[in-house]
Scaffold this motif. Structure first.
Motif, PDB file in Angstrom:
ATOM      1  N   CYS A 166      -3.409  -0.863  -7.196  1.00  0.00           N
ATOM      2  CA  CYS A 166      -3.237   0.826  -7.845  1.00  0.00           C
ATOM      3  C   CYS A 166      -4.692   0.522  -7.386  1.00  0.00           C
ATOM      4  CB  CYS A 166      -2.112   0.186  -9.007  1.00  0.00           C
ATOM      5  SG  CYS A 166      -0.782   0.296  -8.786  1.00  0.00           S
ATOM      6  N   ILE A 167      -5.568   0.284  -7.348  1.00  0.00           N
ATOM      7  CA  ILE A 167      -7.335   0.634  -7.029  1.00  0.00           C
ATOM      8  C   ILE A 167      -7.219   1.974  -5.654  1.00  0.00           C
ATOM      9  CG2 ILE A 167      -9.745  -0.405  -6.628  1.00  0.00           C
ATOM     10  CD1 ILE A 167      -8.862  -2.056  -8.052  1.00  0.00           C
ATOM     11  N   LEU A 168      -6.031   1.692  -4.513  1.00  0.00           N
ATOM     12  CA  LEU A 168      -6.074   1.689  -3.839  1.00  0.00           C
ATOM     13  C   LEU A 168      -6.733   3.732  -3.288  1.00  0.00           C
ATOM     14  CD1 LEU A 168      -5.647   1.811  -0.272  1.00  0.00           C
ATOM     15  CD2 LEU A 168      -3.655   2.682  -0.644  1.00  0.00           C
ATOM     16  N   PRO A 169      -6.142   3.978  -4.193  1.00  0.00           N
ATOM     17  CA  PRO A 169      -6.100   6.102  -4.602  1.00  0.00           C
ATOM     18  C   PRO A 169      -7.914   5.782  -4.967  1.00  0.00           C
ATOM     19  CG  PRO A 169      -4.854   5.385  -5.281  1.00  0.00           C
ATOM     20  CD  PRO A 169      -4.862   4.043  -5.454  1.00  0.00           C
TER      21      PRO A 169
ATOM     22  N   PHE B 193       0.902  -1.564  -0.220  1.00  0.00           N
ATOM     23  CA  PHE B 193      -0.191   0.364   0.051  1.00  0.00           C
ATOM     24  C   PHE B 193       0.835   1.510  -0.176  1.00  0.00           C
ATOM     25  CE2 PHE B 193      -3.715  -2.414   2.191  1.00  0.00           C
ATOM     26  CZ  PHE B 193      -4.149  -2.809   0.596  1.00  0.00           C
ATOM     27  N   MET B 194       2.130   0.751   0.702  1.00  0.00           N
ATOM     28  CA  MET B 194       2.965   1.901   1.320  1.00  0.00           C
ATOM     29  C   MET B 194       3.995   2.329  -0.766  1.00  0.00           C
ATOM     30  SD  MET B 194       2.586   3.332   3.701  1.00  0.00           S
ATOM     31  CE  MET B 194       2.926   5.227   3.046  1.00  0.00           C
ATOM     32  N   HIS B 195       3.657   1.854  -1.022  1.00  0.00           N
ATOM     33  CA  HIS B 195       4.503   1.897  -2.436  1.00  0.00           C
ATOM     34  C   HIS B 195       3.594   1.752  -3.775  1.00  0.00           C
ATOM     35  CE1 HIS B 195       8.499  -0.050  -2.517  1.00  0.00           C
ATOM     36  NE2 HIS B 195       8.059  -1.316  -1.687  1.00  0.00           N
ATOM     37  N   VAL B 196       2.046   1.433  -3.434  1.00  0.00           N
ATOM     38  CA  VAL B 196       0.869   2.502  -4.343  1.00  0.00           C
ATOM     39  C   VAL B 196       1.068   3.914  -4.114  1.00  0.00           C
ATOM     40  CG1 VAL B 196      -1.282   2.427  -4.801  1.00  0.00           C
ATOM     41  CG2 VAL B 196       0.639   0.584  -4.393  1.00  0.00           C
ATOM     42  N   LEU B 197       0.954   4.452  -2.661  1.00  0.00           N
ATOM     43  CA  LEU B 197       0.385   5.650  -1.953  1.00  0.00           C
ATOM     44  C   LEU B 197       1.966   6.641  -2.843  1.00  0.00           C
ATOM     45  CD1 LEU B 197      -1.074   4.959   1.409  1.00  0.00           C
ATOM     46  CD2 LEU B 197      -1.962   5.393  -0.803  1.00  0.00           C
ATOM     47  N   TYR B 198       2.927   5.916  -2.224  1.00  0.00           N
ATOM     48  CA  TYR B 198       4.522   7.174  -2.825  1.00  0.00           C
ATOM     49  C   TYR B 198       5.113   6.405  -3.464  1.00  0.00           C
ATOM     50  CZ  TYR B 198       9.468   8.618  -2.592  1.00  0.00           C
ATOM     51  OH  TYR B 198       9.862  10.087  -3.063  1.00  0.00           O
TER      52      TYR B 198
END
Length: 193
Positions: free
Chosen positions: A114-117, A30-35
């Protein structure tokens, strides 16, 4: 005795360590996707737990509540679930047919994480919908969805772009754009009943 078996890594003992290890791995992804940055961590250590959690969360938030017992809102969950997984599988097959050097499950992992955002955008939109509906309400939701849509595109291309031949990157990225656009459209047009 139990402490000695736990510290020695005896497989016969039950311990919450594997669960915590998996939760930490999902959190790191999740952190890799957020950043988003070019990294092989998301590709190397793929899993489908995070995408499953995000898909279920998004489908539940997109579920319309209905007071009518005839329409219990069930199909919306299935529709979102099928759209997300069918879209991810289609993009993955497209990537493989274009000569991508990424495995099937690695691609599903990246597209799902990458659906997280967009899941965050849905949460913000649900909170904004609690206020009085109007043009400002819609503009706030539109802004949030556009920003999170762009974030999903940037995050997924940071991981998937290098897996495609240089002359076919646009052909691989275009379906990703459409995939996240459809999910963004569902979020933006959501109205609770």
């Amino acid at each position: 005795m139990a402490k000695a078996a736990e510290s020695s890594g005896d497989p016969g003992t039950t311990s919450p360590r594997p669960l915590m290890r998996d939760l930490k791995a999902v959190g790191k992804k999740f952190m890799h996707v957020l950043y988003p940055r070019k990294s092989n961590t998301l590709l190397r250590d793929w899993d489908l737990w995070g995408p499953l959690i995000l898909c279920v969360t998004l489908a539940l938030m997109l579920q319309r509540s209905s007071v009518d017992s005839e329409k219990d809102g069930g199909p919306q969950f299935a529709e979102v679930f099928v759209i997300v997984w069918f879209g991810a599988v289609t993009i993955t097959l497209n990537s493989k047919l274009l000569g991508g050097n990424i495995s099937f499950f690695q691609s599903l992992c990246v597209l799902g994480y990458c659906i997280l955002p967009l899941t965050v955008a849905m949460l913000v939109c649900r909170l904004v919908l609690l206020a009085e509906p109007g043009p400002i309400n819609f503009m706030v939701r539109l802004f949030v969805v556009i920003v999170m849509f762009a974030w999903s595109i940037v995050a997924s291309t940071a991981f998937l772009a290098d897996s495609q031949p240089p002359n076919r990157k646009a052909l691989a990225i275009y379906p990703v754009f459409l995939f996240y656009f459809v999910i963004s459209w569902m979020i933006l047009t959501f109205t609770p009943q």
